[in-house]
Design a protein around this motif. Structure first.
Motif, PDB file in Angstrom:
ATOM      1  N   ARG A  51      -9.106  -8.045 -28.776  1.00  0.00           N
ATOM      2  CA  ARG A  51     -10.546  -8.772 -28.420  1.00  0.00           C
ATOM      3  C   ARG A  51     -10.338  -7.529 -26.848  1.00  0.00           C
ATOM      4  N   ASN A  52      -9.724  -7.681 -26.010  1.00  0.00           N
ATOM      5  CA  ASN A  52      -9.417  -6.810 -24.377  1.00  0.00           C
ATOM      6  C   ASN A  52      -9.791  -5.403 -24.915  1.00  0.00           C
ATOM      7  N   GLN A  53      -9.354  -4.768 -25.693  1.00  0.00           N
ATOM      8  CA  GLN A  53      -9.300  -3.320 -26.469  1.00  0.00           C
ATOM      9  C   GLN A  53     -10.525  -3.025 -26.605  1.00  0.00           C
ATOM     10  N   VAL A  54     -10.541  -3.650 -27.729  1.00  0.00           N
ATOM     11  CA  VAL A  54     -12.514  -3.299 -28.003  1.00  0.00           C
ATOM     12  C   VAL A  54     -13.471  -3.717 -26.753  1.00  0.00           C
ATOM     13  N   TYR A  55     -13.312  -4.672 -26.705  1.00  0.00           N
ATOM     14  CA  TYR A  55     -14.415  -4.908 -25.504  1.00  0.00           C
ATOM     15  C   TYR A  55     -14.143  -4.231 -24.079  1.00  0.00           C
ATOM     16  N   LEU A  56     -13.107  -3.447 -23.901  1.00  0.00           N
ATOM     17  CA  LEU A  56     -13.294  -2.464 -22.510  1.00  0.00           C
ATOM     18  C   LEU A  56     -13.962  -1.411 -23.161  1.00  0.00           C
ATOM     19  N   LEU A  57     -13.604  -1.278 -24.101  1.00  0.00           N
ATOM     20  CA  LEU A  57     -14.069   0.506 -24.410  1.00  0.00           C
ATOM     21  C   LEU A  57     -15.582   0.538 -24.765  1.00  0.00           C
ATOM     22  N   CYS A  58     -16.093  -1.052 -25.093  1.00  0.00           N
ATOM     23  CA  CYS A  58     -17.362  -1.069 -25.612  1.00  0.00           C
ATOM     24  C   CYS A  58     -18.447  -1.332 -24.313  1.00  0.00           C
ATOM     25  N   TYR A  59     -17.640  -1.252 -22.509  1.00  0.00           N
ATOM     26  CA  TYR A  59     -18.034  -1.922 -21.720  1.00  0.00           C
ATOM     27  C   TYR A  59     -17.924  -0.338 -21.211  1.00  0.00           C
ATOM     28  N   ARG A  60     -17.488   0.229 -21.134  1.00  0.00           N
ATOM     29  CA  ARG A  60     -17.473   1.621 -21.176  1.00  0.00           C
ATOM     30  C   ARG A  60     -18.096   2.681 -21.439  1.00  0.00           C
ATOM     31  N   MET A  61     -18.515   2.412 -22.811  1.00  0.00           N
ATOM     32  CA  MET A  61     -19.545   3.212 -23.403  1.00  0.00           C
ATOM     33  C   MET A  61     -20.729   3.117 -23.228  1.00  0.00           C
ATOM     34  N   VAL A  62     -21.673   1.376 -23.525  1.00  0.00           N
ATOM     35  CA  VAL A  62     -22.693   0.785 -22.812  1.00  0.00           C
ATOM     36  C   VAL A  62     -22.957   0.557 -21.368  1.00  0.00           C
ATOM     37  N   GLY A  63     -21.502   0.049 -21.065  1.00  0.00           N
ATOM     38  CA  GLY A  63     -22.202  -0.125 -19.988  1.00  0.00           C
ATOM     39  C   GLY A  63     -22.853  -0.949 -18.900  1.00  0.00           C
ATOM     40  N   GLU A  64     -22.579  -2.072 -20.437  1.00  0.00           N
ATOM     41  CA  GLU A  64     -23.405  -3.335 -19.942  1.00  0.00           C
ATOM     42  C   GLU A  64     -22.684  -4.068 -20.319  1.00  0.00           C
ATOM     43  N   HIS A  65     -22.492  -5.566 -19.530  1.00  0.00           N
ATOM     44  CA  HIS A  65     -21.701  -6.603 -19.627  1.00  0.00           C
ATOM     45  C   HIS A  65     -22.448  -7.596 -21.326  1.00  0.00           C
ATOM     46  N   HIS A  66     -23.341  -7.604 -21.281  1.00  0.00           N
ATOM     47  CA  HIS A  66     -23.977  -8.420 -22.397  1.00  0.00           C
ATOM     48  C   HIS A  66     -24.090  -7.920 -23.903  1.00  0.00           C
ATOM     49  N   GLU A  67     -24.202  -6.189 -23.801  1.00  0.00           N
ATOM     50  CA  GLU A  67     -24.531  -5.344 -25.064  1.00  0.00           C
ATOM     51  C   GLU A  67     -22.687  -4.701 -25.038  1.00  0.00           C
ATOM     52  N   ALA A  68     -21.847  -4.956 -24.233  1.00  0.00           N
ATOM     53  CA  ALA A  68     -20.679  -5.290 -24.621  1.00  0.00           C
ATOM     54  C   ALA A  68     -19.910  -6.020 -25.217  1.00  0.00           C
ATOM     55  N   GLU A  69     -20.439  -7.508 -25.196  1.00  0.00           N
ATOM     56  CA  GLU A  69     -20.257  -8.657 -26.527  1.00  0.00           C
ATOM     57  C   GLU A  69     -20.370  -8.226 -26.871  1.00  0.00           C
ATOM     58  N   ASP A  70     -22.460  -8.145 -27.135  1.00  0.00           N
ATOM     59  CA  ASP A  70     -22.341  -7.830 -28.304  1.00  0.00           C
ATOM     60  C   ASP A  70     -22.004  -6.868 -29.503  1.00  0.00           C
ATOM     61  N   MET A  71     -21.594  -5.444 -28.492  1.00  0.00           N
ATOM     62  CA  MET A  71     -20.369  -4.484 -29.566  1.00  0.00           C
ATOM     63  C   MET A  71     -19.161  -4.616 -30.076  1.00  0.00           C
ATOM     64  N   ALA A  72     -18.802  -5.504 -29.714  1.00  0.00           N
ATOM     65  CA  ALA A  72     -17.451  -6.350 -29.980  1.00  0.00           C
ATOM     66  C   ALA A  72     -17.538  -6.781 -30.626  1.00  0.00           C
ATOM     67  N   GLN A  73     -18.583  -8.110 -30.614  1.00  0.00           N
ATOM     68  CA  GLN A  73     -19.005  -8.571 -32.167  1.00  0.00           C
ATOM     69  C   GLN A  73     -18.962  -8.264 -32.985  1.00  0.00           C
ATOM     70  N   GLU A  74     -19.842  -7.137 -33.147  1.00  0.00           N
ATOM     71  CA  GLU A  74     -20.522  -6.230 -34.187  1.00  0.00           C
ATOM     72  C   GLU A  74     -19.268  -5.711 -34.757  1.00  0.00           C
ATOM     73  N   THR A  75     -18.206  -5.037 -33.503  1.00  0.00           N
ATOM     74  CA  THR A  75     -17.060  -4.583 -34.334  1.00  0.00           C
ATOM     75  C   THR A  75     -15.878  -5.555 -35.180  1.00  0.00           C
ATOM     76  N   PHE A  76     -16.050  -6.258 -34.429  1.00  0.00           N
ATOM     77  CA  PHE A  76     -15.301  -7.555 -35.739  1.00  0.00           C
ATOM     78  C   PHE A  76     -15.358  -8.154 -37.146  1.00  0.00           C
ATOM     79  N   LEU A  77     -17.005  -8.142 -37.099  1.00  0.00           N
ATOM     80  CA  LEU A  77     -17.440  -8.130 -37.646  1.00  0.00           C
ATOM     81  C   LEU A  77     -17.234  -7.530 -39.489  1.00  0.00           C
ATOM     82  N   ARG A  78     -17.341  -5.849 -38.216  1.00  0.00           N
ATOM     83  CA  ARG A  78     -17.871  -5.299 -39.477  1.00  0.00           C
ATOM     84  C   ARG A  78     -16.022  -4.266 -39.676  1.00  0.00           C
ATOM     85  N   VAL A  79     -15.012  -4.783 -39.103  1.00  0.00           N
ATOM     86  CA  VAL A  79     -13.304  -4.563 -39.394  1.00  0.00           C
ATOM     87  C   VAL A  79     -13.365  -5.802 -40.321  1.00  0.00           C
TER      88      VAL A  79
END
Length: 190
Positions: free
Chosen positions: A27-55
């Protein structure tokens, strides 16, 4: 790699404790990558959740002869790129001022520089930014980045170099590099 194979098998069998352990490990690696790419905390959390769903939906597709982390990070990067593309098509509510005078004390120079770097990186082409962040923040080698981004090694080196050049140019055009150097020199002479 065998311990991940077992964990993946347990996840595919519906073992909720295995699913929790899998998410905990990445979760930490995924969140950090998402945050660095989208630049916004809530969007990064959403992207991390969607990532795990897809995984979890695609665990059966993971090639067990390859490391799992780059596979997961590729899914995260792809999800963020799709999100950024959709976000760029949305109308902007209002224009924002690119530079606002800062009246904070000079002891916050490091924080200001970090903010300026983040702002400058947001304007760097997406592939360049992603390669740059994987190299500098995640400390992956060029070959690991090439594998994760599914592109040639030379391309990754070029992207990281171009990201650095664009970052320096943007910081210089905003006067950040001269201002930062001046503050460093002033501190050195105190």
């Amino acid at each position: 790699m065998t311990n991940f194979s077992l964990l993946v098998d347990q996840c595919m069998d519906g073992d909720q404790s295995a699913v929790s352990e899998f998410v905990r490990r990445f979760r930490n690696q995924v969140y950090l990558l998402c945050y660095r790419m989208v630049g916004e905390h809530h969007e990064a959390e959403d992207m991390a959740q969607e990532t795990f769903l897809r995984v979890f939906r695609n665990l059966h597709r993971w090639d067990r002869d390859r490391p799992i982390e780059p596979w997961i990070m590729t899914i995260a990067g792809n999800r963020c790129r799709t999100h950024l593309a959709q976000r760029s098509r949305r109308p902007i509510a209002c224009e924002t001022q690119d530079h606002v005078e800062d009246h904070r004390a000079t002891d916050h120079r490091g924080e200001l520089l970090a903010e300026e770097v983040k702002l400058a990186l947001s304007h760097v082409r997406e592939e360049y930014r992603r390669a740059f962040l994987l190299f500098h923040d995640h400390q992956l080698t060029y070959s690991e980045i090439a594998q994760q981004m599914d592109c040639p090694l030379g391309t990754v080196k070029t992207w990281v170099h171009r990201a650095r050049r664009e970052l320096v140019q943007r910081l210089a055009s905003r006067g950040v590099t001269q201002e930062y150097r001046a503050s460093q020199l002033a501190r050195a002479t105190e």
